[in-house]
Motif scaffolding. Sequence first.
Motif, PDB file in Angstrom:
ATOM      1  N   THR A  53       5.168  -0.815   3.963  1.00 47.73           N
ATOM      2  CA  THR A  53       4.021  -0.164   4.569  1.00 47.73           C
ATOM      3  C   THR A  53       4.495   0.741   5.691  1.00 47.73           C
ATOM      4  O   THR A  53       5.380   0.371   6.455  1.00 47.73           O
ATOM      5  N   VAL A  55       3.523   1.795   9.060  1.00 47.34           N
ATOM      6  CA  VAL A  55       2.633   1.327  10.120  1.00 47.34           C
ATOM      7  C   VAL A  55       2.590   2.401  11.199  1.00 47.34           C
ATOM      8  O   VAL A  55       3.598   2.690  11.838  1.00 47.34           O
ATOM      9  N   ARG A  87      -0.805   1.728   7.350  1.00 46.71           N
ATOM     10  CA  ARG A  87      -1.723   0.902   8.138  1.00 46.71           C
ATOM     11  C   ARG A  87      -1.785   1.498   9.536  1.00 46.71           C
ATOM     12  O   ARG A  87      -0.764   1.849  10.118  1.00 46.71           O
ATOM     13  N   ASP A  89      -2.480   0.828  13.345  1.00 47.33           N
ATOM     14  CA  ASP A  89      -2.445  -0.309  14.266  1.00 47.33           C
ATOM     15  C   ASP A  89      -2.651   0.134  15.713  1.00 47.33           C
ATOM     16  O   ASP A  89      -2.310   1.253  16.083  1.00 47.33           O
ATOM     17  N   ASN A 109      -6.675   1.084   5.982  1.00 48.64           N
ATOM     18  CA  ASN A 109      -6.087  -0.249   6.041  1.00 48.64           C
ATOM     19  C   ASN A 109      -6.480  -1.128   4.855  1.00 48.64           C
ATOM     20  O   ASN A 109      -6.135  -2.294   4.808  1.00 48.64           O
TER      21      ASN A 109
END
Length: 117
Positions: A53, A55, A87, A89, A109
């Motif tokens: 992923t 991030v 994703r 964050d 997400n």
Amino acid sequence: MSSEAAADSEDVVVLMTIEEVDAATVPAFAAELDSAMARYRSVRQAATGLSSTLVIDLRQVRFLDSKGLQSLLDVHREAVAAQGRIRLDNAEGVVLRVLEITGTLDHVNGNGSSPSG
């Protein structure tokens, strides 16, 4: 931008350094995202068959306008087209609110169908 591959996974964590993403700064923000995608593609190629992923850590971003939002969605589309994922964050304050109101946070997400707007 700070980029690193997490030691215990094949995730690539990128700390975005542009604090205010608007028409004036979106080219630099998009360049950070492009660099992050290049790093992510490199890690994915080296880790064939493993899940990973990208991030995107937004803790330093204090303002995000529609152009910044579009840049995030562009990177998301690029990752999905390459059978990857990103994703978002650590979004806070107005940035978190923009991501929530537009549905972008859930969409990117993996918690929703598509962003509005």
